[in-house]
Design a protein around this motif. Sequence first.
Motif, PDB file in Angstrom:
ATOM      1  N   GLY A 178       0.807  -1.213   0.000  1.00  0.00           N
ATOM      2  CA  GLY A 178       0.000   0.000   0.000  1.00  0.00           C
ATOM      3  C   GLY A 178       0.835   1.256   0.000  1.00  0.00           C
ATOM      4  N   ILE A 179       1.901   1.267   0.823  1.00  0.00           N
ATOM      5  CA  ILE A 179       2.746   2.463   0.893  1.00  0.00           C
ATOM      6  C   ILE A 179       3.368   2.758  -0.470  1.00  0.00           C
ATOM      7  N   VAL A 180       3.883   1.700  -1.116  1.00  0.00           N
ATOM      8  CA  VAL A 180       4.516   1.911  -2.424  1.00  0.00           C
ATOM      9  C   VAL A 180       3.496   2.459  -3.424  1.00  0.00           C
ATOM     10  N   LEU A 181       2.315   1.814  -3.442  1.00  0.00           N
ATOM     11  CA  LEU A 181       1.281   2.287  -4.360  1.00  0.00           C
ATOM     12  C   LEU A 181       0.902   3.726  -4.039  1.00  0.00           C
ATOM     13  N   ALA A 182       0.783   4.036  -2.739  1.00  0.00           N
ATOM     14  CA  ALA A 182       0.401   5.390  -2.351  1.00  0.00           C
ATOM     15  C   ALA A 182       1.450   6.390  -2.820  1.00  0.00           C
ATOM     16  N   ILE A 183       2.719   6.050  -2.624  1.00  0.00           N
ATOM     17  CA  ILE A 183       3.768   6.985  -3.050  1.00  0.00           C
ATOM     18  C   ILE A 183       3.648   7.253  -4.547  1.00  0.00           C
ATOM     19  N   PHE A 184       3.600   6.156  -5.321  1.00  0.00           N
ATOM     20  CA  PHE A 184       3.528   6.336  -6.771  1.00  0.00           C
ATOM     21  C   PHE A 184       2.284   7.152  -7.149  1.00  0.00           C
ATOM     22  N   SER A 185       1.125   6.766  -6.588  1.00  0.00           N
ATOM     23  CA  SER A 185      -0.096   7.399  -7.054  1.00  0.00           C
ATOM     24  C   SER A 185      -0.170   8.853  -6.608  1.00  0.00           C
ATOM     25  N   PHE A 186       0.261   9.155  -5.368  1.00  0.00           N
ATOM     26  CA  PHE A 186       0.137  10.540  -4.924  1.00  0.00           C
ATOM     27  C   PHE A 186       1.078  11.464  -5.664  1.00  0.00           C
ATOM     28  N   ILE A 187       2.316  10.991  -5.875  1.00  0.00           N
ATOM     29  CA  ILE A 187       3.236  11.837  -6.625  1.00  0.00           C
ATOM     30  C   ILE A 187       2.679  12.080  -8.022  1.00  0.00           C
ATOM     31  N   PHE A 188       2.062  11.014  -8.574  1.00  0.00           N
ATOM     32  CA  PHE A 188       1.538  11.127  -9.933  1.00  0.00           C
ATOM     33  C   PHE A 188       0.325  12.063  -9.978  1.00  0.00           C
ATOM     34  N   THR A 189      -0.639  11.830  -9.050  1.00  0.00           N
ATOM     35  CA  THR A 189      -1.875  12.625  -9.148  1.00  0.00           C
ATOM     36  C   THR A 189      -1.609  14.095  -8.855  1.00  0.00           C
ATOM     37  N   GLU A 190      -0.631  14.380  -7.994  1.00  0.00           N
ATOM     38  CA  GLU A 190      -0.361  15.784  -7.701  1.00  0.00           C
ATOM     39  C   GLU A 190       0.261  16.504  -8.888  1.00  0.00           C
ATOM     40  N   SER A 191       0.841  15.736  -9.806  1.00  0.00           N
ATOM     41  CA  SER A 191       1.441  16.390 -10.973  1.00  0.00           C
ATOM     42  C   SER A 191       0.479  16.388 -12.162  1.00  0.00           C
TER      43      SER A 191
ATOM     44  N   LEU B 197       5.929  17.824  13.691  1.00  0.00           N
ATOM     45  CA  LEU B 197       6.772  16.703  14.092  1.00  0.00           C
ATOM     46  C   LEU B 197       6.106  15.374  13.779  1.00  0.00           C
ATOM     47  N   LEU B 198       4.795  15.283  14.005  1.00  0.00           N
ATOM     48  CA  LEU B 198       4.091  14.019  13.805  1.00  0.00           C
ATOM     49  C   LEU B 198       4.256  13.524  12.376  1.00  0.00           C
ATOM     50  N   TRP B 199       3.976  14.403  11.423  1.00  0.00           N
ATOM     51  CA  TRP B 199       4.044  13.973  10.019  1.00  0.00           C
ATOM     52  C   TRP B 199       5.488  13.736   9.594  1.00  0.00           C
ATOM     53  N   ALA B 200       6.416  14.498  10.151  1.00  0.00           N
ATOM     54  CA  ALA B 200       7.834  14.241   9.871  1.00  0.00           C
ATOM     55  C   ALA B 200       8.203  12.837  10.324  1.00  0.00           C
ATOM     56  N   ALA B 201       7.685  12.441  11.513  1.00  0.00           N
ATOM     57  CA  ALA B 201       7.987  11.097  12.012  1.00  0.00           C
ATOM     58  C   ALA B 201       7.375  10.037  11.111  1.00  0.00           C
ATOM     59  N   PHE B 202       6.138  10.284  10.633  1.00  0.00           N
ATOM     60  CA  PHE B 202       5.525   9.329   9.699  1.00  0.00           C
ATOM     61  C   PHE B 202       6.367   9.193   8.437  1.00  0.00           C
ATOM     62  N   THR B 203       6.811  10.336   7.896  1.00  0.00           N
ATOM     63  CA  THR B 203       7.619  10.312   6.674  1.00  0.00           C
ATOM     64  C   THR B 203       8.909   9.536   6.882  1.00  0.00           C
ATOM     65  N   MET B 204       9.602   9.848   7.995  1.00  0.00           N
ATOM     66  CA  MET B 204      10.834   9.124   8.312  1.00  0.00           C
ATOM     67  C   MET B 204      10.557   7.640   8.504  1.00  0.00           C
ATOM     68  N   GLY B 205       9.384   7.328   9.076  1.00  0.00           N
ATOM     69  CA  GLY B 205       9.041   5.928   9.292  1.00  0.00           C
ATOM     70  C   GLY B 205       8.948   5.179   7.974  1.00  0.00           C
ATOM     71  N   ALA B 206       8.305   5.800   6.976  1.00  0.00           N
ATOM     72  CA  ALA B 206       8.225   5.165   5.662  1.00  0.00           C
ATOM     73  C   ALA B 206       9.609   4.992   5.067  1.00  0.00           C
ATOM     74  N   LEU B 207      10.475   5.993   5.310  1.00  0.00           N
ATOM     75  CA  LEU B 207      11.840   5.937   4.758  1.00  0.00           C
ATOM     76  C   LEU B 207      12.639   4.784   5.351  1.00  0.00           C
ATOM     77  N   THR B 208      12.502   4.556   6.677  1.00  0.00           N
ATOM     78  CA  THR B 208      13.348   3.555   7.323  1.00  0.00           C
ATOM     79  C   THR B 208      12.695   2.182   7.377  1.00  0.00           C
ATOM     80  N   LEU B 209      11.476   2.050   6.841  1.00  0.00           N
ATOM     81  CA  LEU B 209      10.804   0.753   6.868  1.00  0.00           C
ATOM     82  C   LEU B 209      11.638  -0.363   6.219  1.00  0.00           C
ATOM     83  N   PRO B 210      12.167  -0.153   5.001  1.00  0.00           N
ATOM     84  CA  PRO B 210      12.946  -1.234   4.397  1.00  0.00           C
ATOM     85  C   PRO B 210      14.151  -1.650   5.235  1.00  0.00           C
ATOM     86  N   THR B 211      14.834  -0.666   5.866  1.00  0.00           N
ATOM     87  CA  THR B 211      15.974  -1.008   6.730  1.00  0.00           C
ATOM     88  C   THR B 211      15.550  -2.024   7.785  1.00  0.00           C
TER      89      THR B 211
END
Lengths: 333, 299, 258
Positions: free
Chosen positions: A40-53, B149-163
Motif C-alpha cells: 500500500g505504501i509503495v502504491l500510495a507513493i507512486f499514485s500521490f506523486i503522480f496525481t499531484e502532478s 513533528l508528527l508527520w515528519a515522524a511518519f515520513t521518516m518511518g516510511a523511509l526507514t521501513l525497508p531497513t
Amino acid sequence: MSDTPESAKISSRNQSMKKRKLEEQVAIGVLFLGGLLAVGIVLAIFSFIFTESLPLVTDPDQRNEMSLYHDTENEEEFARTASVFQTLDNMLGQIMWQPVSEQPLFSLWPLMAGTLKITLVAVVEGTIISFLTALAIAFYLPKRLRYAVKVITELLAGMPTVVLGFLGLIFFATYMQEITGTTFRLNAFLAGTMLSLTVIPIMTTLFEDIYSSYPKEQIHAAKCCGLFDYQIITSIIIPATYGKVFAAGLLGFGRSFGETMIVLMCSGNAAIFNMDFAAGARTFAATIGAEMGEVIVGDTHYSMLFLLGFILIVTTFVINYLSQKLIRKWTYA
Amino acid sequence: MRDYRKGYELAFKIITNATALLVVAIVFFILSIVTIKGFDHLSWEFITAEPTGDMLHGGIWPMIKGTVMLVMMMSILTVPLGTVIAIYLNEVSRKNWFYNIIMSAIRTLAAVPSIVYGLFGFAFFVNIVGGTLDWMIGYEDRVFQERCLLWAAFTMGALTLPTNVISVTEALKLVPNEQRHAGMCLGYTRWEVIKWIVFPQAISGILTGLVLSISRGAGEVAPILFVGVAYFIPHFSGAPLDQFMELGYHIFVMATQSPNVDKAAPVLYATTFVLLVLTFTFNAIGQIVRWIHRRKMSR
Amino acid sequence: MKIENKAIETFDFSVKYPNGVLGCDSISMPFAANEVTAIIGPSGCGKSTFLKGMNRLSDEFNCTYQGSVIMKNGTDVMNLDPYELCLLRGNKIGYVMQKPVPFSGKTILQDVSMPLRANMEPDGGNVYDKVKSALEKAALWDEVHDRLNDLSTSLSGGQQQRLCIARAIINAPEILLLDEPCSSLDPKSTQLVENLILELASDHTIMIVTHNMQQAQRVAQRTAFFYEGKLIEYDFTNAIFNNPSDELTGDYIVGKFS
C-alpha cells in the motif's frame, strides 16, 4: 453424558483448541495486513506523486499558465483552448527554468543536463575508486589490513549526507578551486566529487562481494597454471564478472541520481543548460529540495515539482529493476 | 628476454593499494577535521543551552531534542511494522506472486530517493491525512493539516521501513529450519511456532533494525525539509503537532543561508561533531549487536 | 628408501595451518623420476596438504612452512619469490585438483591454453598446436576437436577432468601432482584417467593422492602411507600391499580403519 469427567476434559481441550485456532487466525491476519500495508505504501507513493502532478495536463488554468503564447486580448477564449502541447512546449521547447516570474518557464533540459553532469562525475569517480579499492581488499592488501579497510570504507556509508555537503561547501570547495582553478567556487565537479563519497561504500561492498564470492577453486586452479594475480584478474575474473560490475555501477547511478543535500549545498544550483563541469548545475532532486518550501499548494509550480518527483521515482525504479535483473542474469557458469 | 609481467603486477599492486589508502585517508581526514575544528566550540553549555537570535551563540539543545523526538516517534511507528512485514514474508507467506509483490515493494521503497519521501509526506500525510482528520474532528482552522513533528515522524518511518524489514529478515534467516519443524512436531500451530520459537531469536535483528534506522533517521534531512522542520524555534515544547528544529537541517540552513559563514563555522563544526557522534554511536551499536548475534547463532 | 634418479625431494617438510594445526609433520621423502608414486592414508592424514605444500598452493590458505622441497636442478621451492613461483607452477609443476575446475566463460581452446600466459615468450601461432598435442596426450582430442570453441563448462565431468590434466601438461612440466583426480568421477571416466596416468608416466614424474587402495595398486610403482601428518611407510607398491612392515599400514590396508 456430557458431565462425565472424560468428556469434560475433551470439551475443555476442544475449547482451548478453538482459542488457539482463533489466535492463530487473528495473528496471521495481522501479519498479512502488514504485508499488504507495505504494498500500500509503495502504491500510495507512486499514485500521490503522480496525481499531484496531473493538473499540469488536466487543469486548463495550469495549461494556460504554462502556455508560452499569451493572447492577452482573448484570455478566456484561450484558457479553453490551451492544449497539452502548450505544456509540453514549455517543458521541452525552450531551455530556461524560471518558475517565479511573469511567464513561468519550466524547461526540463537544464535540470537534465545538471543531473547528468553531477551523476556522471559521481559514478565515474565512484566506480573507478571502488573498483580499485575492492581489488585491493580482495587481492593485494596485506591480509591483516583487509578487514580494517573494509570496515573503514563502510564507515563512509554511515556518514549523514548533510555533513558531506557541509564539508564540501565550507572546506573542500576552497581547496578544489585552488587546485582546478575554476571561476565558480561551487560547481558540478565539486558536487559530483562529494557525491561520489556516498557511492564509494555501496559500490566497494558490491564489488568486493562479487570478487570474494568468485569460486575459490578457479582462482586456485589459475594459480596452479602459474598466472600472476593481475593475469587472474584481467583474464579470468573481469571477463566472467563484467556484467555484475556494470549492474553495480547502475545501482550506484540510481543512488546518486536522487541524492539531494550534497547537490543542494555544493553545486551552486544554477539551472543552466550546458555540459560544462566547471559551471554550476542543478539536479531534479535539488530543485525539489530548494523550491518546495516556498511554493503555493495547488499552483503550477507545485504540480511541476511533483512531476520532477515522479520523474525521479520512475527513473530510479527502472534503474533498480534493470540492475537487479542484470545481477541475476550474470551468474557464474 | 625481459619479462613485462613483473612490472604489471607491481603496477597493479601499487595502484590498488594507493586507492584503498586514499579512501581510508578521506575518511580519517573528514573525521579529524570535524573533530579538531568542532572541539573548540564544544562545551556543556553548547549542548544544553537554547540558541540566541543570531544562532551564533548559545547552544543546540532544541535541535538535539527535536532530533531525538523525531527518531523516537519514527521508531515507534516503523519498528513494529517492519517486524510484522518481515515475519509475514519469512514465516507465513508462500513463495508465490503475492510474496514477490511485497518483496519488490520493499526493494522499491529502499530505492526511492529520500526527497521523494518528502514530497509524499507533504502531499499525503500533511494535506490528505491531516486535512481529513481536521474535517472529521471538525476543526475550523488547521490543526492537523500543518507541517509538524508528527508527520515528519511518519515520513521518516516510511523511509526507514525497508531497513527494518531487511535486518529482521536477516535474523530470521539465521534460525535453522529444523527448529521450526521440531516446533510443528510438538503440535504447535503456525503462529505458536512464530511466537515461541522464531520470534525470540529474531529480537536482536529487531534491535539492529531499530538502531540502524535511528542512525539513518538522525542523518537524513531531505525528507523532512518541507514536512515539519523549522529554521528557528528556540523553545521547542516537544508536542507532536509543533514544528521543530533538527541537527542536520540546522547545519544545512546555517551553512547555506547564514549571513556570515566565517562566524558561523565554529558553531557548525561543533554541531556536525555532535551529529556525527550521534549517528556513529548508533551505527556502531547496531553493527556490534548484529555481530554478536551472528556469532551466537553460528555456534 | 633409496632412489637413484630423484626428480624432487622433501627434507623435514612441515606445513602449518594458521590455526596452529600441523597439516603434515617433518616429512622427508624422495620421488623417483618418471614413475608414479601414490600417497595413501585415512582422510585428514595430511596427504592433500603435503601435495598442496609441494607447489605452495597452501599459500592460499595462509599456511607456513618448515623444511625444504628441492627440485632436480637444486632450487628450493620454499625459497622462491612470487615471480619465480609463478614460473615454477606454470612450467615445472602441473597440478590437478580433486574436482574438475574449468574456468567459467572460457572456451576449451582458451581454457587449455591458460598456462601459456605464464611464459615470457609471446604465444603466437603455435597455441593451436600446443593445445592439440596436450589434448591428444590427455586422450581428449578425438572427443572435442570439432568443438574447440564451445565453453569448457559444457563438457561432462570426466571430460572436464581430462581437460584439467591437459591444462596441467601443456607446458610439459617435469612433475605432475594429482590430488584425488578420480574421486568425483564415474567408473568409466576413472578408468580412462588411470590409463592416462600410466601413459603420462613415461615422461612425467607423477604423484597421486588417493583414498582408493586398488587405484594405488593399479597405477603406482611406489606407495607412501601417511597417518596423522606423518610418513609411516614408503616402499614399492607390491611390498606395501603384500608385506607391510608397519602394523598401522597393515591395519589400514586390510580395512580396520579408513
